[in-house]
Design a protein around this motif. Structure first.
Motif, short mmCIF file in Angstrom:
data_model
loop_
_atom_site.label_atom_id
_atom_site.label_comp_id
_atom_site.label_asym_id
_atom_site.label_seq_id
_atom_site.Cartn_x
_atom_site.Cartn_y
_atom_site.Cartn_z
N PRO A 164 0.84 -1.21 0.00
CA PRO A 164 0.00 0.00 0.00
C PRO A 164 0.86 1.25 0.00
CG PRO A 164 -0.77 -1.58 1.63
CD PRO A 164 0.55 -2.08 1.13
N ASP A 165 0.46 2.24 -0.78
CA ASP A 165 1.27 3.45 -0.92
C ASP A 165 0.37 4.64 -1.23
OD1 ASP A 165 3.43 5.12 -1.04
OD2 ASP A 165 4.25 4.29 -2.91
N GLY B 243 16.53 0.53 6.62
CA GLY B 243 15.35 0.89 5.85
C GLY B 243 14.04 0.58 6.56
N TYR B 244 13.96 -0.59 7.20
CA TYR B 244 12.71 -0.96 7.87
C TYR B 244 12.44 -0.07 9.08
CZ TYR B 244 11.92 -5.10 5.01
OH TYR B 244 11.66 -5.94 3.95
N GLU B 245 13.50 0.28 9.82
CA GLU B 245 13.32 1.16 10.97
C GLU B 245 12.89 2.55 10.52
OE1 GLU B 245 13.28 2.71 14.83
OE2 GLU B 245 13.14 0.68 14.03
N ILE B 246 13.50 3.06 9.46
CA ILE B 246 13.11 4.37 8.94
C ILE B 246 11.68 4.33 8.44
CG2 ILE B 246 13.60 6.12 7.18
CD1 ILE B 246 16.53 5.24 7.27
N GLY B 247 11.35 3.27 7.68
CA GLY B 247 9.99 3.15 7.18
C GLY B 247 8.96 3.05 8.28
N ARG B 248 9.29 2.35 9.37
CA ARG B 248 8.35 2.25 10.49
C ARG B 248 8.08 3.61 11.13
NH1 ARG B 248 8.34 2.24 15.71
NH2 ARG B 248 10.62 2.50 15.81
N GLY C 292 2.61 9.01 9.81
CA GLY C 292 1.65 9.30 8.76
C GLY C 292 2.26 9.82 7.49
N VAL C 293 3.58 9.67 7.33
CA VAL C 293 4.26 10.17 6.12
C VAL C 293 4.04 9.19 4.97
CG1 VAL C 293 6.47 10.80 5.09
CG2 VAL C 293 5.96 11.44 7.46
N VAL C 294 4.30 7.91 5.19
CA VAL C 294 4.09 6.89 4.16
C VAL C 294 2.98 5.95 4.62
CG1 VAL C 294 6.46 7.02 3.33
CG2 VAL C 294 5.87 5.38 5.12
N LYS C 295 2.42 5.21 3.68
CA LYS C 295 1.29 4.33 3.99
C LYS C 295 1.74 2.98 4.51
CE LYS C 295 -3.26 3.22 2.16
NZ LYS C 295 -4.15 3.33 0.98
N SER C 296 2.91 2.51 4.10
CA SER C 296 3.37 1.20 4.57
C SER C 296 4.89 1.17 4.59
CB SER C 296 2.85 0.08 3.67
OG SER C 296 3.42 0.15 2.38
N VAL C 297 5.42 0.32 5.46
CA VAL C 297 6.87 0.16 5.58
C VAL C 297 7.44 -0.46 4.32
CG1 VAL C 297 8.70 -0.95 6.91
CG2 VAL C 297 6.69 -0.03 8.08
N ASP C 298 6.75 -1.46 3.78
CA ASP C 298 7.26 -2.15 2.59
C ASP C 298 7.36 -1.21 1.40
OD1 ASP C 298 7.46 -4.48 3.98
OD2 ASP C 298 5.53 -5.28 3.32
N ALA C 299 6.42 -0.27 1.29
CA ALA C 299 6.48 0.68 0.19
C ALA C 299 7.73 1.54 0.29
CB ALA C 299 5.22 1.55 0.18
N PHE C 300 8.07 1.98 1.51
CA PHE C 300 9.26 2.81 1.68
C PHE C 300 10.53 2.01 1.38
CE2 PHE C 300 12.83 4.30 4.20
CZ PHE C 300 12.90 5.63 3.79
N VAL C 301 10.60 0.79 1.91
CA VAL C 301 11.80 -0.03 1.68
C VAL C 301 12.00 -0.28 0.19
CG1 VAL C 301 12.82 -2.29 2.09
CG2 VAL C 301 11.68 -1.10 3.96
N LEU D 30 9.26 16.54 6.92
CA LEU D 30 8.57 15.88 5.81
C LEU D 30 7.09 16.20 5.84
CD1 LEU D 30 10.28 12.36 6.19
CD2 LEU D 30 10.96 14.23 4.67
N LYS D 31 6.40 15.82 4.77
CA LYS D 31 4.97 16.05 4.65
C LYS D 31 4.20 14.76 4.93
CE LYS D 31 5.50 19.66 1.15
NZ LYS D 31 5.15 20.10 -0.24
N LYS D 32 2.98 14.91 5.34
CA LYS D 32 2.14 13.75 5.57
C LYS D 32 1.57 13.20 4.26
CE LYS D 32 0.64 13.85 10.36
NZ LYS D 32 -0.51 13.64 11.25
N GLU D 33 1.33 11.88 4.25
CA GLU D 33 0.71 11.17 3.13
C GLU D 33 1.48 11.38 1.83
OE1 GLU D 33 -3.44 11.96 2.87
OE2 GLU D 33 -3.83 11.42 4.96
N MET D 34 2.78 11.17 1.91
CA MET D 34 3.63 11.23 0.72
C MET D 34 3.76 9.84 0.11
SD MET D 34 6.77 13.58 2.16
CE MET D 34 7.47 13.79 0.51
N SER D 35 3.99 9.81 -1.18
CA SER D 35 4.36 8.53 -1.78
C SER D 35 5.73 8.14 -1.25
CB SER D 35 4.38 8.63 -3.31
OG SER D 35 5.44 9.46 -3.73
N ALA D 36 6.00 6.86 -1.19
CA ALA D 36 7.27 6.40 -0.66
C ALA D 36 8.44 6.94 -1.46
CB ALA D 36 7.30 4.87 -0.64
#
Length: 576
Positions: A255-256, A276-281, A287-296, A315-321
């Motif tokens: 999800p992204d 990457g996983y810690e940053i994504g979490r 509320g910046v990204v929708k899922s950790v996997d999308a950021f990684v 950063l901004k909220k609800e950004m694409s990864a």
């Protein structure tokens, strides 16, 4: 005494089962005996012969009936009072007629001529002999409500019921496990308040259930099926849902969000060593990204994605990864304070004020008031003339400092890092080995090395210069360090062109031109290389040094004559 010979005098067929229950009885042929049967406490063999005629007469007197035996041994019950007999007997007892009175009872059979010693209480009761002969001590149920109906003549007997389901018994006084012994009545279609079966139409028959209470039997088979269906359906639904989620997690796209985000900004702090996983979490939680996997995934697809550094990011909220990765790589989005090796605390305080959007001097005041609560080592601040107790303990590195944070939070992170790094060395033992008074003096030497040296190779030589000048045997400078860096520190300047008259007239404890030994405390925040050099200096006899180009190149000398040559070289390069 009396076998079930029927009502016609003939003995019952071997193995026939009584229509009123009981087990088939088999009587093998017995040998003829010349003696009359004897009673011995319900058995045979004690030498006392029972009077068969007296027993018969007693039976007739007790039950009010005439018993006659013909040539075939028939039993005549025409004069028997059926009503009185029904009231007294509740259970049919088979009468057994023995063809040969000489037969003896032995071990549940007829042939051995021996018999067990079976207790016998009432010889006059022919119906009790059979039960007592087997050793059972049973109460007399004749004439009680628990009795079975009496035997009837052949003309009045009913036909034996056809094999089929066992009739429901009358309510039992002992424990009854219910239908099918263990099957719950709910699944058997029973009802909690269901009455027992009626016995109308004869014993063992199933009467009309409405005849006693007028209330039909309730059944729950439909409800049970519905409950089972709901449970089974719910289980299938749960398995299907989790299976779909598993498929999405394993094989579907993560999800992204789409786009560059909303106008709402948040500050995200990324600790050192975070992957990457810690940053994504952290981004997902904010509320910046929708899922950790999308950021990684976006970080791996970006060529510079792995270069994201620790620190604070705006950063901004609800950004694409992908947009979040790009923004974190942009220095403009970083809200950090960078402490450079050798940087003084006054410069660090100023940067923190700017990052936190605070008025000038706010962080310095906090440091002066709250330094004891920021985590300094116990050996720090051991000199009353120290100008800043945090000097030397704002360890070089990058620290989060975003708007909304408190100055003490940023400072404490720096002090904690310094205490951790210094704790990796046994500074007490190192200080004694280097002829220093305390671990704080080791940090002070490292700060001087950091301020005066230019390269890591210079640091070790510079550390030797310090230690050689501190020696009591030093007659060249008489234990004076004569470092411009210490004078510039107390002036908060960085000037290499200091007049001798100005230096010699200043008696501050940090002025190493007029005060012997080390300054009261560090004059900056040393880095790793300077600290290691202070702990392991060279041993070449260096006593002098000059920055011959005035900026980056430092040369060393062992004698005063060599020092004079280096000084001339400096004057030539600077045009003085």
């Amino acid at each position: 005494m009396y076998g079930d010979g029927g009502w016609g005098g003939q003995q019952a067929h071997t193995g026939r089962q009584s229509p009123y229950g009981g087990q088939p009885q088999h009587y093998p042929e017995q040998s003829q005996q010349s003696q009359q049967p004897q009673y011995d406490n319900g058995g045979w063999g004690d030498g006392r012969q029972a009077d068969y005629g007296q027993a018969q007469q007693h039976y007739q007197q007790q039950y009010g009936e005439q018993q006659q035996y013909g040539e075939q041994g028939q039993y005549d019950q025409q004069q028997y009072d059926q009503q009185q007999y029904d009231q007294q007997y509740g259970q049919q007892y088979d009468q057994q007629q023995y063809a040969q009175p000489q037969q003896q009872y032995d071990n549940n059979g007829w042939a051995t001529g021996t018999h067990p010693n079976v207790p016998y209480t009432d010889p006059s009761d022919p119906y009790g002999q059979q039960a007592m002969a087997y050793g059972a001590q049973q109460p007399d149920y004749y004439g009680t409500p628990d009795a079975y109906p009496p035997p009837e003549p052949p003309a009045r007997r009913r036909a034996e019921p056809e094999p089929g389901p066992e009739p429901e018994a009358t309510p039992r006084t002992d424990w009854d496990p219910g239908p099918d012994q263990g099957e719950h009545a709910f699944f058997a279609g029973g009802d909690d308040d269901e009455d027992g079966d009626d016995e109308a139409g004869g014993r063992g028959g199933r009467g009309d259930r409405k005849g006693r209470g007028g209330k039909p039997k309730k059944r729950r088979s439909g409800c049970a099926c519905l409950v089972v269906l709901l449970v089974f359906g719910g289980g299938l639904g749960g398995v299907g849902y989790f299976g779909y989620q598993f498929y999405k997690d394993r094989f579907g796209s993560a999800p992204d969000y789409a786009g560059d985000g909303t106008n709402t900004t948040v500050t995200i702090e990324i600790p050192k060593g975070a992957g990457g996983y810690e940053i994504g979490r952290r981004l997902k939680d904010a509320g910046v990204v929708k899922s950790v996997d999308a950021f990684v995934s976006a970080q791996e697809q970006n060529a510079k994605g792995k270069t994201i550094q620790a620190g604070a990011y705006l950063l901004k909220k609800e950004m694409s990864a992908a947009s979040a990765v790009e923004m974190m790589l942009d220095p403009k989005s970083q809200n950090n304070v960078l402490v450079r090796p050798g940087e003084r605390n006054l410069s660090v305080y100023k940067t923190i004020d700017e990052q936190l959007d605070l008025s000038s001097g706010t962080t310095r005041k906090v440091a002066e008031k709250k330094y004891e609560s920021l985590g300094l080592p116990s050996w720090a601040n051991d000199n009353e003339e120290i100008k800043d107790p945090l000097e030397g303990f704002l360890y070089p590195g990058t620290y989060p400092a975003a708007k909304g944070m408190k100055p003490e939070t940023v400072l404490k992170e720096m002090v904690t890092q310094a205490a951790k790094k210094y704790g990796e060395y046994d500074l007490d033992a190192k200080a004694k080995a280097l002829d220093l008074d305390s671990p704080l003096q080791v940090i002070t030497v490292a700060s001087l090395v950091q301020a005066e040296g230019k390269t890591p190779d210079d640091f070790r030589k510079m550390a030797e210069v310090v230690y050689n000048r501190l020696k009591s045997s030093n007659t060249e400078t008489n234990q004076l360090l004569q470092f411009d860096s210490t004078f510039n520190y107390l002036k908060n300047e960085s000037n290499i062109n200091i007049s001798e008259s100005e230096i010699n007239s200043n008696q501050d404890a940090y002025n190493t031109y007029t005060q012997k030994g080390l300054p009261p405390g560090p004059i900056g925040n040393p880095g790793d290389d300077a600290l290691k050099a202070a702990l392991k200096p060279t041993d070449d006899g260096w006593l002098y040094f000059v920055a011959t180009d005035g900026v980056n190149k430092t040369e060393f000398a062992k004698t005063y004559a060599q020092f004079e040559k280096l000084k001339d070289k400096f004057n030539e390069s600077s045009g003085s």
